[in-house]
Design an enzyme around this catalytic site. Structure first.
Site, PDB file in Angstrom:
ATOM      1  N   CYS A 137     -67.350 -10.763 -18.939  1.00 57.58           N
ATOM      2  CA  CYS A 137     -66.698 -11.504 -20.028  1.00 57.58           C
ATOM      3  C   CYS A 137     -65.174 -11.502 -19.913  1.00 57.58           C
ATOM      4  O   CYS A 137     -64.523 -12.506 -20.197  1.00 57.58           O
ATOM      5  CB  CYS A 137     -67.139 -10.968 -21.383  1.00 57.58           C
ATOM      6  SG  CYS A 137     -66.895  -9.210 -21.639  1.00 57.58           S
ATOM      7  N   ASP A 355     -65.748 -18.364 -26.699  1.00 55.36           N
ATOM      8  CA  ASP A 355     -66.614 -17.226 -26.405  1.00 55.36           C
ATOM      9  C   ASP A 355     -67.294 -17.417 -25.050  1.00 55.36           C
ATOM     10  O   ASP A 355     -67.995 -18.409 -24.844  1.00 55.36           O
ATOM     11  CB  ASP A 355     -67.668 -17.103 -27.501  1.00 55.36           C
ATOM     12  CG  ASP A 355     -68.446 -15.794 -27.438  1.00 55.36           C
ATOM     13  OD1 ASP A 355     -68.397 -15.128 -26.396  1.00 55.36           O
ATOM     14  OD2 ASP A 355     -69.089 -15.434 -28.441  1.00 55.36           O
ATOM     15  N   HIS A 357     -69.676 -15.537 -23.863  1.00 52.12           N
ATOM     16  CA  HIS A 357     -70.986 -14.879 -23.868  1.00 52.12           C
ATOM     17  C   HIS A 357     -72.131 -15.868 -24.055  1.00 52.12           C
ATOM     18  O   HIS A 357     -72.901 -15.803 -25.013  1.00 52.12           O
ATOM     19  CB  HIS A 357     -71.030 -13.800 -24.959  1.00 52.12           C
ATOM     20  CG  HIS A 357     -70.035 -12.714 -24.757  1.00 52.12           C
ATOM     21  ND1 HIS A 357     -68.759 -12.769 -25.275  1.00 52.12           N
ATOM     22  CD2 HIS A 357     -70.119 -11.551 -24.088  1.00 52.12           C
ATOM     23  CE1 HIS A 357     -68.100 -11.685 -24.935  1.00 52.12           C
ATOM     24  NE2 HIS A 357     -68.908 -10.921 -24.212  1.00 52.12           N
TER      25      HIS A 357
END
Length: 472
Positions: A137, A355, A357
């Protein structure tokens, strides 16, 4: 360091409470991604694998399948934005009560490059990993920050991705058709391909699209891409990192600097990483100054900081907001504790972010007219400032020398609101090497860091700081 939360909805953020009707105070709900394009991939394990003797291989497949499910679910919780407060994103303010500003905000946000977990790419050197799901990430948020700097460097200042108005309905749920016929279905319930809106692939005659695609290909998931995950992992080895390890935002800054220096695609751009919370102006000028005809290189400045101990020091929130209002700011590699995010703006007491993820299949960018939709996020998300991890890296970009001078003036003014005794970071007219030579004899050989503020030496034990930051 950052790890990934084990909660399936760990990337969901706090939404603002509604103080009146939803129609008055909040925008239309924006789904993270449409359920048609983001449903979890099927988890298939063959009978041979189940009955085979190679338990290690079986375990690897199970872990890969679990991560595909875990990071393939759509995030169903929605972020809501108040119409009564402006949204600030990387130097631009949007009044959401105005329809024109809402559309500009949508288009500006969609134009940012969104780089997420991928699966199915060529094996990383020295291991059998073909996905960064669950560990990459920070690498992805670092890519997004660099990509924003490159967009400013290569594209016109007012460039926006035009494809957000021409998205195929079953790829991204950006716009909501008014009726079934507009969704590509006729009244008999059968598919009507003639009604499907065309994607960007049919509009490649746009002048900047070739540059856009070339920039995206630099972040591709293959060993040849200068800023792809294969290259970043390889450069991380010099910092003691390998594929599957957790990376911190400070280490990420140095990896980006090395990647830029190793690339032949950007001879007119350099990357500088601040040391000890200090931007040494003499060192910056040495990097940027060059012989004619390129007398001054463009520069990306990365500043790793730690804004508190275990939690964010609230006194720095105003300063973070001030920095995100600057045109020269290209975002923040940060996140929640153990969960890296790319911060690009704010509304009231909430940060706006992209994001990483979400695990998507790898895209072959060597193919002509490769799809771009998965590299652009249509739905912004928010998170309360109070949840921000204090460890982060802030990015800035200056194209010309006069832009760098303006950057210094604007950033110094923004920093003036941080704690008077301990500013977030500082500028120094000298060079770091010269100051190190003068202080080398007085620096103790242990895990202690000294930083000078207003002619005082403050001694800080950083043994518990995973990124070796000075605690502010």
């Amino acid at each position: 360091m950052y790890a990934v939360s084990t909660s399936p909805h760990s990337a969901s953020d706090c939404c603002e409470p509604n103080t009146s009707s939803a129609a008055d105070d909040s925008m239309d709900d924006w789904l993270f991604l449409s359920s048609e394009s983001t449903g979890p991939p099927a988890v298939q394990v063959s009978q041979d694998d189940q009955e085979g003797d190679d338990t290690g291989k079986f375990k690897t497949k199970l872990v890969s399948a679990w991560r595909s499910v875990k990071y393939g679910w759509p995030l169903k919780q929605k972020s809501k934005f108040s119409r009564s407060s402006p949204v600030t994103m990387l130097g631009t303010s949007f009044e959401l009560k105005e329809e024109g500003d809402r559309e500009r905000f949508r288009r500006s946000f969609t134009s940012l490059l969104w780089l997420t977990y991928r699966r199915g790419f060529p094996q990383l050197a020295g291991c059998s990993l073909t996905t960064d799901s669950g560990w990459g990430c920070v690498l992805r948020t670092g890519q997004m920050l660099l990509a924003k700097g490159l967009l400013l460097h290569l594209m016109p200042p007012d460039w926006m991705w035009s494809a957000n108005r021409h998205t195929v309905t079953d790829d991204m749920n950006l716009s909501r058709p008014a009726n079934r016929a507009e969704r590509g279905w006729n009244l008999n319930g059968k598919s009507n391909n003639r009604c499907r809106r065309l994607s960007l692939d049919s509009q490649l005659d746009r002048p900047m699209e070739a540059t856009h695609r070339r920039l995206v290909s630099w972040f591709a998931d293959n060993p040849e891409a200068p800023f792809g995950i294969h290259q970043l992992v390889e450069l991380g080895k010099s910092s003691g990192k390998k594929a599957g390890d957790w990376y911190g935002p400070s280490i990420m800054a140095h990896i980006l600097r090395k990647a830029s220096a190793a690339s032949a695609d950007l001879p007119d751009l350099t990357v500088y990483v601040a040391q000890d919370c200090t931007i040494y102006l003499q060192d910056v000028r040495r990097l940027c100054e060059g012989p004619p005809p390129q007398s001054w290189k463009s520069i990306i400045i990365l500043v790793p900081v730690r804004l508190g101990g275990q939690d964010l020091n609230p006194s720095y929130i105003t300063c973070v907001k001030n920095l995100l209002t600057l045109q020269c700011c290209i975002g923040i590699i940060g996140g929640k504790p153990k969960h890296s995010l790319f911060f690009v703006g704010f509304q009231d007491d909430h940060l706006l972010y992209l994001d990483p993820h979400y695990c998507q299949p790898t895209v072959d960018t060597t193919k002509e007219n490769f799809p771009l939709e998965s590299f652009h996020c249509k739905h912004p998300r928010k998170m309360a400032f109070s949840r921000m991890d204090p460890s982060c890296t802030i990015g800035f970009y200056a194209k010309r020398q006069k832009d760098f001078d303006s950057l210094c003036t604007a950033v110094k003014k923004a920093l003036s609101t941080s704690a008077e005794r301990y500013p977030m970071f500082i500028f120094s007219e000298g060079g770091r090497c010269e100051e190190e030579e003068e202080e080398e004899s007085s620096t103790p050989a242990n895990n202690l860091t000294y930083i000078q503020r207003k002619k005082e030496l403050t001694r800080v034990n950083t043994s518990d700081s995973m990124d070796e930051f000075v605690l502010l």
